[in-house]
Enzyme design. Structure first.
Site, short mmCIF file in Angstrom:
data_model
loop_
_atom_site.label_atom_id
_atom_site.label_comp_id
_atom_site.label_asym_id
_atom_site.label_seq_id
_atom_site.Cartn_x
_atom_site.Cartn_y
_atom_site.Cartn_z
N ASP A 44 0.86 -1.19 0.00
CA ASP A 44 0.00 0.00 0.00
C ASP A 44 0.89 1.23 0.00
OD1 ASP A 44 -0.90 -2.20 2.03
OD2 ASP A 44 -2.74 -1.40 1.16
N ASP A 184 -10.47 -4.21 -1.93
CA ASP A 184 -9.49 -3.87 -0.90
C ASP A 184 -10.15 -2.99 0.15
OD1 ASP A 184 -6.25 -2.12 -1.03
OD2 ASP A 184 -7.45 -2.86 0.65
C1 DX5 Z 1 -6.57 1.33 2.43
C2 DX5 Z 1 -5.65 0.18 2.65
C3 DX5 Z 1 -6.39 -0.95 3.33
C4 DX5 Z 1 -5.54 -2.15 3.56
C5 DX5 Z 1 -6.36 -3.34 4.00
O1 DX5 Z 1 -5.86 2.36 1.84
O2 DX5 Z 1 -5.12 -0.23 1.41
O3 DX5 Z 1 -7.50 -1.27 2.54
O4 DX5 Z 1 -4.89 -2.41 2.39
O5 DX5 Z 1 -7.08 -2.95 5.08
P1 DX5 Z 1 -7.93 -3.98 5.98
O6 DX5 Z 1 -7.23 -3.99 7.29
O7 DX5 Z 1 -9.30 -3.40 6.02
O8 DX5 Z 1 -7.91 -5.32 5.30
#
Ligand code: DX5
Length: 234
Positions: A44, A184
């Site tokens: 990310d 995501d």
């Molecule tokens: C948002 C991030 C989240 C992360 C996953 O910018 O990219 O989506 O990847 O988050 P969770 O903890 O919700 O799986």
């Protein structure tokens, strides 16, 4: 609605987000994810402008590249992806995801990613309509439908994104495109079925993987099995 695509195995893939990982042990965390059976790893990438958070530079990713063999995808949550994307390809990311909202010339940017030898993909924030990708389905290998507003992990899944997922899946099937649909944000055993039934086949999860008391392998298998069952039943 059938998600059967002509000649394409649209199997459910698990792509962990490393956002909840222990940043002091990123290499070991990537190895643990690979051992747990994930299909790829999502980095990310955040620039503190497109989203109010700052994360991984290309050198951080490059330092883990040779520790595992699973593909890396760079989710570029940045305001100027054209300036940065080459660095992430050089760092070892096979898939480069740019945000439609950050690209003045999305068609050109996606072509440039393909020219670099990487797999082009485009992400849509929750408020961005599916029509934003209608004319680039021939250029991408993946569309990411965000199921949270980007920037942080641990947020609640936005179920109203499911019609958007289904619309894009319908366009992909009708057009005969070989395109994965990824989701995501807030993906867990409780939400994976809805996303997969709508047409998503790549599930990004961070919190649900790292917080599973039974460990990464259990979480990976559980979410994959739930997604597979939902996709088959839909
Ligand atoms: C948002 C991030 C989240 C992360 C996953 O910018 O990219 O989506 O990847 O988050 P969770 O903890 O919700 O799986």
């Amino acid at each position: 609605m059938s998600h059967d695509l002509p000649g394409t195995d649209r199997s459910i893939q698990i792509a962990p987000s490393v956002l909840p990982a222990d940043f002091a042990r990123l290499g070991e965390e990537c190895q643990a994810l690979e051992k747990a059976g994930v299909d790829r790893i999502q980095w990310d990438v955040m620039d503190g402008v497109f989203v109010p958070n700052l994360t991984f530079g290309p050198d951080v990713i490059a330092s883990t590249r040779d520790l595992v063999s699973v593909p890396f995808e760079a989710h570029l949550m940045v305001v100027e992806p054209d300036k940065l994307m080459g660095r992430y390809v050089e760092a070892g990311c096979q898939i480069v995801i740019v945000h439609a909202e950050a690209c003045l010339h999305l068609h050109r940017t996606l072509g440039a990613i393909r020219e670099m030898g990487a797999s082009p993909a485009v992400a849509l924030n929750p408020a961005t309509p599916a029509s934003s990708v209608r004319h680039v389905l021939d250029l991408v290998d993946l569309i990411l439908v965000m199921t949270v507003n980007p920037g942080f992990g641990g947020q609640a899944y936005i179920p109203t994104m499911e019609p958007k997922i289904a619309k894009i899946r319908r366009w992909v099937v009708e057009g005969g495109y070989d395109v994965d649909i990824e989701v995501d944000g807030g993906i867990s055993p409780a939400t994976a079925a809805g996303a997969a039934a709508a047409g998503a086949n790549v599930l990004v999860a961070g919190s649900a993987l790292f917080r599973d008391p039974e460990g990464l392998s259990h979480a990976t298998a559980t979410i994959r099995d739930i997604g597979r069952a939902a996709a088959t039943a839909s």
